[in-house]
Design an enzyme around this catalytic site. Sequence first.
Site, PDB file in Angstrom:
ATOM      1  CG  HIS A 117       1.736  14.818 -10.368  1.00  0.00           C
ATOM      2  ND1 HIS A 117       0.352  15.248  -9.630  1.00  0.00           N
ATOM      3  CD2 HIS A 117       1.717  13.419 -10.575  1.00  0.00           C
ATOM      4  CE1 HIS A 117      -0.615  13.955  -9.712  1.00  0.00           C
ATOM      5  NE2 HIS A 117       0.547  13.067 -10.163  1.00  0.00           N
ATOM      6  CG  ASP A 119       2.028   9.680 -12.690  1.00  0.00           C
ATOM      7  OD1 ASP A 119       1.995  10.440 -11.581  1.00  0.00           O
ATOM      8  OD2 ASP A 119       0.889   9.073 -13.470  1.00  0.00           O
ATOM      9  CG  HIS A 277      -2.354  13.474 -13.718  1.00  0.00           C
ATOM     10  ND1 HIS A 277      -1.019  12.897 -14.475  1.00  0.00           N
ATOM     11  CD2 HIS A 277      -2.294  12.522 -12.760  1.00  0.00           C
ATOM     12  CE1 HIS A 277      -0.380  12.117 -13.758  1.00  0.00           C
ATOM     13  NE2 HIS A 277      -1.164  11.815 -12.805  1.00  0.00           N
ATOM     14  NE  ARG A 292      -0.138   5.470 -11.521  1.00  0.00           N
ATOM     15  CZ  ARG A 292       0.573   6.103 -10.866  1.00  0.00           C
ATOM     16  NH1 ARG A 292      -0.084   7.387 -10.554  1.00  0.00           N
ATOM     17  NH2 ARG A 292       1.524   5.672 -10.149  1.00  0.00           N
TER      18      ARG A 292
END
Length: 301
Positions: A117, A119, A277, A292
Amino acid sequence: METSASSTPAPARAATGGTIEVAPSTCTIGAELSGVSLADAARDDVLFAEIRALLLKHRVLFLRDQDITRADHVAFARRFGELEGHPVAGSDPDHPGLVRIYKDLNSPPEHYENAYHCDATFREAPPMGCVLRCVETPAVGGDTIWVNMVEAYRRLPEPIKQQIAGLRARHSIEATFGAVMPMEKRHALRDRFPDAEHPVVRTHPETGEKSLFVNAFTTHFVNFHTPANVRFGQDFTPGASQLLSYLISQAQIPEYQVRFRWKKNSVAIWDNRCTQHYAVQDYWPAVRKMERATIVGDRPG
């Protein structure tokens, strides 16, 4: 435009008078940096500019031994642009824009990360990129894979490139994060974040490169049903769904990938506009804790 990298580390001058050692990770994506602290880069214009240039070249950067504070983490990420939280995971109350991704025995059995995917493409303006730091990781397992979607597009067969040149697609939070929610909450989530429509082939706003821009959030094409693609109604659903499945599957090709093994205080910085990723969930019941910072992006064009 380079599509491969030498395996020999290439030193780059840092503003502090030292050097950043740059070791490419694969022939198509990724580089590991050493000799630099992100806490320093958060305060040093020249050093940050070097890192940004390296990110545009290698698409994902890896650093080890970054024992930095959350404030430093956020300050560095903010050099790229404003930060945003996540509509489901939220944000650290003391450090807006910093999302805690903590997986332990109390975590629900979610499987959002172990799909290829990009983000938050369910947003009208998906993130520009992310800075992810490892707080705690299993002794073995919990790796992350990144994919060069510029290379994935470049190596598509020409007839496929021609067919998808003008296609656009929907990206949905309702069909992904919302799928496990009761209907009322799922619909409320959809109302807050209506499905976004993006080009299937995106042009990078800084490099001008084209990349394949469909992923696990993509549900369907919105303009496939044309005389060029559909002879009879019978062609519509299988033709579109099979093409979308084929395009999404390109992220699985190892030649476009790099796999990173985490250690405590390791950091990954990636360009969300041209990569995908996949977080490998092979470590249960071990604990994996990541933090993150997500950087606001622009509308794909």
